[in-house]
Scaffold this active site. Structure first.
Site, PDB file in Angstrom:
ATOM      1  N   PRO A 155       0.830  -1.199   0.000  1.00 42.14           N
ATOM      2  CA  PRO A 155       0.000   0.000   0.000  1.00 42.14           C
ATOM      3  C   PRO A 155       0.868   1.254   0.000  1.00 42.14           C
ATOM      4  O   PRO A 155       1.744   1.410   0.829  1.00 42.14           O
ATOM      5  CB  PRO A 155      -0.783  -0.109   1.312  1.00 42.14           C
ATOM      6  CG  PRO A 155      -0.580  -1.502   1.783  1.00 42.14           C
ATOM      7  CD  PRO A 155       0.719  -1.947   1.235  1.00 42.14           C
ATOM      8  N   GLU A 156       0.634   2.112  -0.955  1.00 42.71           N
ATOM      9  CA  GLU A 156       1.327   3.391  -1.015  1.00 42.71           C
ATOM     10  C   GLU A 156       0.376   4.429  -0.425  1.00 42.71           C
ATOM     11  O   GLU A 156      -0.755   4.112  -0.064  1.00 42.71           O
ATOM     12  CB  GLU A 156       1.666   3.739  -2.471  1.00 42.71           C
ATOM     13  CG  GLU A 156       2.597   2.747  -3.142  1.00 42.71           C
ATOM     14  CD  GLU A 156       4.063   3.157  -3.047  1.00 42.71           C
ATOM     15  OE1 GLU A 156       4.368   4.205  -2.450  1.00 42.71           O
ATOM     16  OE2 GLU A 156       4.910   2.418  -3.586  1.00 42.71           O
TER      17      GLU A 156
END
Length: 288
Positions: free
Chosen positions: A2-3
């Site tokens: 997850p960014e």
DNA sequence: CAGAGCTCCTGAATGC
DNA sequence: TGCATTCAGGAGCTCT
């Protein structure tokens, strides 16, 4: 992994279910994530959620008694499930709400975090947040979409920085939320070689770099928004998968800029490890 | 202080 | 087909 846009999307996705709800209790199945989940968390009962926010890749759930801080690490995900949905493998924490829903935290690699920052209760009974003093937030740089993150700031900050520009933009004390994927993609778009030293960036290069970073993050958040309606799923992962990647993971493939309809030079994307991170770039169009 | 390297963990990919 | 090995990666922490 997850960014920042995924965290923002996750926050917006769970928001309707958490806003103004009361947390009845937490169920902690795995107390050891990146850091131990605080004992205190399992004792909390019947606390009202006031709002949600995000700082860097940390998701913050504000309650009347304190803040819950969640980091998804690189394999974490949140989902809204019903009370009757049985936990699956790696479902480490359940936040049980009074509206019948459960916020479930899943993280196979356990690089994530689930923390608690309690408020201080004053003599008159009022509660004061301690979030401003929270140690993990102390050294964080600007948010990428903040107006303070601009060309002039990046230029000044990069003076005397004798490290590759890629390491520089991934440094959380400079700007937060630029993970490995966005760093690679942004440098490609800005036509900057990842090994170019930060101190050698020109004002104009800083300007271009800031612009593409903002564009990439913004675009990803907008795309994430389109997947929000599906959030109530065991694994409603929105994200960067929807995004067209130019160089990340494309080793040995033809560079999309060098090899156009008009010009086919045959230059291929190459990879190189910089600071323990895989880097992908085109030697021809990304300049040192 | 700046910069390099270490560390947590497990699923996926690769090797034999 | 199956087991063993390697690798990725966010980001705080430790060491130089």
């Amino acid at each position: 992994m997850p960014e920042l846009p995924e965290v923002e999307t996750a926050m917006r996705g769970i928001q309707p279910y958490l806003q103004d709800a009361v947390i009845e209790k937490f169920i902690i199945r795995t107390p050891k994530l990146r850091w131990d989940i605080p004992e205190r968390l399992s004792q909390l009962q019947n606390i009202k959620i006031e709002k949600l926010s995000r700082r860097a890749k940390y998701l913050i759930i504000h309650t009347e008694q304190g803040e819950i801080i969640i980091h998804l690490g690189m394999s974490g995900s949140l989902s809204i499930v019903k009370l009757t949905d049985l936990p699956q493998k790696h479902d480490h924490v359940d936040m049980q709400l009074n509206n019948g829903y459960v916020l479930r935290f899943n993280d196979p690699r356990r690089f994530g975090a689930y923390l608690w920052v309690g408020k201080t209760i004053l003599e008159d009974g009022s509660a004061v947040s301690n979030l401003a003093d929270f140690h993990l937030f102390q050294k964080l740089g600007f948010e990428p979409l903040d107006e303070n993150f601009n060309a002039e700031y990046l230029f000044k900050k990069s003076r005397n920085r004798n490290i590759p520009v890629k390491s520089f933009i991934m440094d959380n004390s400079v700007v937060v939320g630029v993970g490995n994927i966005y760093a690679n993609e942004s440098l490609f778009l800005a036509q900057l070689h990842p090994l170019k030293l930060a101190k050698n960036l020109t004002r104009n290069q800083c300007k271009i770099l800031v612009t593409v970073i903002k564009q990439e993050i913004q675009r990803a958040i907008q795309q994430g928004g389109t997947t929000l309606k599906d959030f109530i799923q065991p694994d409603g992962k929105p994200g960067y998968f929807a995004q067209e990647l130019q160089v990340y993971g494309k080793k040995d493939q033809l560079c999309p800029r060098c090899n156009t309809e008009i010009e086919k030079c045959g230059t291929k994307i190459q990879s190189l490890v910089i600071n323990q991170r895989n880097s992908y770039f085109c030697e021809r169009c990304q300049r040192k």
